[in-house]
Write an enzyme that holds these catalytic residues in place. Sequence first.
Site, PDB file in Angstrom:
ATOM      1  CG  HIS A  76     -61.695 -31.057   0.646  1.00 25.75           C
ATOM      2  ND1 HIS A  76     -60.831 -30.296  -0.109  1.00 25.75           N
ATOM      3  CD2 HIS A  76     -61.242 -30.731   1.948  1.00 25.75           C
ATOM      4  CE1 HIS A  76     -59.727 -29.995   0.533  1.00 25.75           C
ATOM      5  NE2 HIS A  76     -60.081 -30.392   1.889  1.00 25.75           N
ATOM      6  CG  HIS A 105     -51.824 -31.383  -0.514  1.00 25.49           C
ATOM      7  ND1 HIS A 105     -50.975 -31.201   0.527  1.00 25.49           N
ATOM      8  CD2 HIS A 105     -52.963 -30.937  -0.209  1.00 25.49           C
ATOM      9  CE1 HIS A 105     -51.770 -31.159   1.582  1.00 25.49           C
ATOM     10  NE2 HIS A 105     -53.011 -30.785   1.307  1.00 25.49           N
TER      11      HIS A 105
END
Length: 398
Positions: A382, A253
């Site tokens: 992703h 993150h």
Amino acid sequence: MKPLPDFRSKDFLIAHMREIMDFYHPICLNEEDGGYYNEYRDDGFITDRKTQHLVSTTRFIFNYATAAVLFERPDFAEAAAHGVKYLDEVHRDPVHGGYFWLMHGRDAADATKHCYGHAFVLLAYATAMKAGIPGMDARVSQTWDLLESRFWEPDRELYKDEICRDWGATSPYRGQNANMHMTEAMLAAYEATGEIRYLDRAETLARRICVELAANTQDVVWEHYRQDWSVDWDYNKDDPKHLFRPYGYQPGHMTEWAKLLLILERYRPQDWILPKALLLYETAIARSADLEFGGMHYSYGPDGKLYDLDKYHWVHCETIAAAAALAGRTGRERYWQDYDRLWRYSWRHLIDHEYGCWFRILSPDGVKQSDIKSPSGKTDYHPFGACYEILRVLGEAQ
């Protein structure tokens, strides 16, 4: 295994995106209930024909709409519109508004309203708008209004996380992850519409999470907070592998934020953005690098101790994209070297060269953990999105 390609080349990136689309298209199109099939074995066999997760529906729309523009494929635009129809007609709550979290066919299996899922709703509509799908400008605006009325906390300048179906009860949990993906969605909405309110909101969220809240958590992004946005240092400490809310600092993150910050900086230059992106990226690499087997570990605690040593595909995808963004922004070859190194690890261990796409999780020494390549929520959004963003860094995509 295929020979190592030139990971910095347009041809490689586009070919890899095509391979991802080839794995899912057209078998993912659910003609029984609408929407998309969510779960696939390594070889592409569909292992669940009923479950449809809001995150899968919206991420498939993102993939298809992005591919429709990049590859000039009208059939991909039709496949994105197919998902939008299911999102509008089945995920959308006809009684209370908002979007159901989980469907079984055309019935709600979990009617909770999650901000994380609604961030992807906005991203899906914005990306579909870029692909020219009719009516999406209204959907983007309506989603903004919904988020303002139900999830936005103006006194905190952040979004709430989880609310029950009729909006009567709100969970006390607050999290950065939903706000991070809301930043991503706001940037996409700004790109699609040109409306400044979306860019303003993206900047506000980035500043609140990465600067103001991070000031209390070693200057990097912590995941979990209480209702008053005070730091919850112990949330899910006994469940470090929780799918959506794992314990600890998440290096993936941090690098994802570095990528988003540099996208924000393109449109809204601020003195704090590059230093913060560098700090998040450098901390993530330093804390997570596996010097024995290569790649990146998943999470660590406030004391620096690693809590989850597994190798998650999305962490490597987001870090590769962040390395490219930093290389493009700073001109430093060192970030291209990180980029190449992480691509090499991913090429050798995370990418399935027999059937295509990425394995979801590996053990620390690189052994895949399941023969389910793509469970609900994955869709290879992703790696697909990372390749697209790298193309933008290279000036090969808009």
